[in-house]
Design a protein around this motif. Sequence first.
Motif, short mmCIF file in Angstrom:
data_model
loop_
_atom_site.label_atom_id
_atom_site.label_comp_id
_atom_site.label_asym_id
_atom_site.label_seq_id
_atom_site.Cartn_x
_atom_site.Cartn_y
_atom_site.Cartn_z
N ASP A 188 0.87 5.31 1.79
CA ASP A 188 0.21 5.78 3.00
C ASP A 188 -0.61 7.09 2.38
N HIS A 247 0.83 -1.30 -0.07
CA HIS A 247 -0.10 0.15 0.00
C HIS A 247 0.79 1.11 -0.01
N HIS A 269 5.03 -0.17 0.17
CA HIS A 269 5.44 -0.78 1.33
C HIS A 269 4.77 -1.92 1.84
N PHE A 311 1.00 9.29 10.84
CA PHE A 311 0.60 9.62 9.70
C PHE A 311 0.44 11.08 9.68
FE LIG Z 1 2.09 2.19 5.61
#
Ligand SMILES: [Fe+2]
Length: 376
Positions: free
Chosen positions: A253, A251, A308, A324
């Motif tokens: 982020d 995926h 990643h 995040f």
């Molecule tokens: Fe991630």
Amino acid sequence: MAAAVASPQASSSVNLQGRDEYIQEAKNYLHSRVSKDTGLSSKKFEIPVIDLAPSFSPSLADRISVASKIRDACTSSGFFYITSHGISSSVCDSALKLADRFFKELPFEKKDSLHMRNSSLHRGWEPSEFTSLEGQSETKEGFNWGYEEAFDPTGGDGKYVELDGSATNGNMWPAEDDLPGFYGGIKEYYGQVLQLARHLFRLFALSLDLPETHFDAMTTHPGGIARILYYPAGAPQAGDTDMQDIGLGAHSDYECFTILLCSSAPGLEILSPNNEWISAAPVPGSFIVNVADFLMRWTNGVYKSTIHRVVNRTQDARYSIPFFFSINYDETVETLPTCVSEDNPSKYPPINAGRYILDRLNDVVVEGYGGTGASQ
Ligand SMILES: [Fe+2]
Ligand SMILES: O=C(O)CCC(=O)C(=O)O
């Protein structure tokens, strides 16, 4: 799929990209990079280690020297380690111990009372198999929370809004008696990482030849989801290409960038610029930073949102704490004028920060869990 919820930007004059379009675009991006060969590459790829010490210097030239290393990293793999970042090892160690305590000490019923299915904002406890990428459910177990003014060393500006534009805070916490010191320890860690994120964002601005303070006004009540993750020890063994026990699937982020702390067991694997899976082993005393979607959109793709995944191929449990970092959720992310030209128009229509993240989160909850408004 997710029910349409009015965007907080609905009345804005900016023409925002629609949900279906950006979800599809994210899938296309992933598919364009990830091949069917899922094994780890034996080829060498160095993930840069950037010493942040000069970035705290009063000299602009020193700060620019760090920013240019960040630019080099962001235009290659999009991953780098940071050292001399100013957060003490005792604060980091304590945060990882809190993660261990949460997963080991809190009984199932207590965790279940914090279940993420009860949160429309993806906060709380997520058991393994709660999320799935590309049809594969994931072995990770997690606990998620977001920004609180009480965590912010600046005190915030009193204007925090949630992912969906509402003014209430969606966090859920274990009772103090059930896990003494957990909330206080998280508060300490989160506050320090938040300030590090604001510092890094200034370096990102310099790395793009923007004024150092370019993003400051967008981070006065920033979104910042963080989570503790637990990946049980176990198969597959090194060398396996069988991905049945994927901890966290491939995926990108969603936000500006991610600051990741992890325990000593390796597991994070990153996609190199040649689209090969490389192990990003923990470097003691460092955080791993990776570029996420907003930075890709601002830079019109010059900085790539990194891809990643996590596979725990060791016999040790692995813990990690990603943070995040987002801008204020009520802000718009729009390609920087310096990154577009007549020959190179914007590939990324504007989006509302919070809505985009919420839509991407809704998209990975496994069918049947409900409660979040996702996958129905
Ligand atoms: Fe991630
Ligand atoms: O656990 C890790 O090392 C990475 C976690 C991650 O990529 C995520 O939560 O998005």
